[in-house]
Design a protein around this motif. Structure first.
Motif, PDB file in Angstrom:
ATOM      1  N   ALA A 198      43.971  36.912  34.112  1.00  0.00           N
ATOM      2  CA  ALA A 198      43.570  37.951  35.063  1.00  0.00           C
ATOM      3  C   ALA A 198      42.822  39.088  34.364  1.00  0.00           C
ATOM      4  O   ALA A 198      41.811  39.577  34.881  1.00  0.00           O
ATOM      5  N   LEU A 199      43.301  39.503  33.201  1.00  0.00           N
ATOM      6  CA  LEU A 199      42.652  40.601  32.476  1.00  0.00           C
ATOM      7  C   LEU A 199      41.253  40.197  32.012  1.00  0.00           C
ATOM      8  O   LEU A 199      40.310  40.978  32.108  1.00  0.00           O
ATOM      9  N   ARG A 246      39.330  37.801  33.307  1.00  0.00           N
ATOM     10  CA  ARG A 246      38.489  37.621  34.490  1.00  0.00           C
ATOM     11  C   ARG A 246      37.979  38.976  34.989  1.00  0.00           C
ATOM     12  O   ARG A 246      36.821  39.107  35.382  1.00  0.00           O
ATOM     13  N   ALA A 247      38.828  40.004  34.948  1.00  0.00           N
ATOM     14  CA  ALA A 247      38.419  41.349  35.381  1.00  0.00           C
ATOM     15  C   ALA A 247      37.332  41.922  34.461  1.00  0.00           C
ATOM     16  O   ALA A 247      36.421  42.604  34.926  1.00  0.00           O
ATOM     17  N   LYS A 248      37.431  41.641  33.167  1.00  0.00           N
ATOM     18  CA  LYS A 248      36.431  42.124  32.204  1.00  0.00           C
ATOM     19  C   LYS A 248      35.114  41.369  32.344  1.00  0.00           C
ATOM     20  O   LYS A 248      34.046  41.939  32.179  1.00  0.00           O
ATOM     21  N   ALA A 259      33.386  39.840  34.784  1.00  0.00           N
ATOM     22  CA  ALA A 259      33.057  39.609  36.191  1.00  0.00           C
ATOM     23  C   ALA A 259      31.591  39.229  36.391  1.00  0.00           C
ATOM     24  O   ALA A 259      31.091  39.277  37.505  1.00  0.00           O
ATOM     25  N   LEU A 271      49.562  44.289  36.313  1.00  0.00           N
ATOM     26  CA  LEU A 271      48.172  44.036  36.717  1.00  0.00           C
ATOM     27  C   LEU A 271      47.752  44.995  37.838  1.00  0.00           C
ATOM     28  O   LEU A 271      46.640  45.538  37.810  1.00  0.00           O
ATOM     29  N   ARG A 284      46.580  48.247  36.844  1.00  0.00           N
ATOM     30  CA  ARG A 284      45.213  48.210  36.322  1.00  0.00           C
ATOM     31  C   ARG A 284      44.190  47.887  37.422  1.00  0.00           C
ATOM     32  O   ARG A 284      43.036  47.626  37.124  1.00  0.00           O
ATOM     33  N   ILE A 297      44.202  45.205  39.383  1.00  0.00           N
ATOM     34  CA  ILE A 297      43.894  43.772  39.398  1.00  0.00           C
ATOM     35  C   ILE A 297      44.905  43.037  40.271  1.00  0.00           C
ATOM     36  O   ILE A 297      46.110  43.136  40.049  1.00  0.00           O
ATOM     37  N   GLU A 298      44.400  42.299  41.255  1.00  0.00           N
ATOM     38  CA  GLU A 298      45.247  41.410  42.047  1.00  0.00           C
ATOM     39  C   GLU A 298      45.136  40.017  41.459  1.00  0.00           C
ATOM     40  O   GLU A 298      44.049  39.594  41.063  1.00  0.00           O
ATOM     41  N   HIS A 299      46.247  39.298  41.406  1.00  0.00           N
ATOM     42  CA  HIS A 299      46.214  37.949  40.835  1.00  0.00           C
ATOM     43  C   HIS A 299      47.189  37.061  41.596  1.00  0.00           C
ATOM     44  O   HIS A 299      48.402  37.211  41.477  1.00  0.00           O
ATOM     45  N   GLU A 330      45.198  42.783  26.040  1.00  0.00           N
ATOM     46  CA  GLU A 330      43.933  43.437  26.373  1.00  0.00           C
ATOM     47  C   GLU A 330      43.143  43.810  25.114  1.00  0.00           C
ATOM     48  O   GLU A 330      41.924  43.656  25.076  1.00  0.00           O
TER      49      GLU A 330
END
Length: 147
Positions: free
Chosen positions: A20-21, A23-25, A27, A54, A57, A59-61, A135
């Protein structure tokens, strides 16, 4: 497109956070990212603490655990594990994939301790610390790939 598979034990804490982290970075659509566990029970949700960390931060996962299998190993260009033990287990189970398996910290050049400790059963603060460790390594990973 580069395909990265993050692997931990049960696929409910560290590898879903890494997935998830990252994927957020990343994008920008240049990456496909998945996670799995060497001893996962298919379908288990991420731990509530993971979802909380998450969410803090932004972020939904929506996560369901998956046990590592041949198809996932073949799919991945790079397999990044949370510990040396995970790395050794995967290399033993899938010897043909050995050259694409590294611990996350090893791959990004973190000296010394190469394992990311499992926060399972710990406090939310333990999960926050784990997320920070992941991270930090993911920032290095992203820098490594983007120059």
């Amino acid at each position: 497109m580069k395909r990265i598979l993050f692997v931990c034990t049960g696929n409910t804490c560290r590898s879903p956070m890494a997935e998830a982290l990252f994927r957020a970075k990343a994008a920008d659509g240049q990456w496909e990212v998945r996670s799995a566990g060497v001893a996962a029970f298919d379908g288990q949700p991420a731990s509530p603490q993971v979802l909380q960390v998450l969410a803090e931060r932004g972020i939904e996962h929506d996560h369901q655990a998956r046990r590592l299998n041949d198809e996932m190993v073949a799919w991945a260009d790079l397999i990044l594990t949370m510990t040396q033990g995970h790395k050794a287990m995967i290399q033993g189970m899938f010897p043909g994939a050995a050259e694409k398996v590294f611990t996350l910290r090893e791959f990004v050049g973190v000296e010394g301790m190469s394992d990311i400790a499992d926060p399972f059963g710990g406090t939310v603060e333990d999960y926050r610390r784990c997320a920070e460790e992941i991270e930090e390594s993911l920032d290095r990973l992203f820098d490594k790939f983007t120059g």
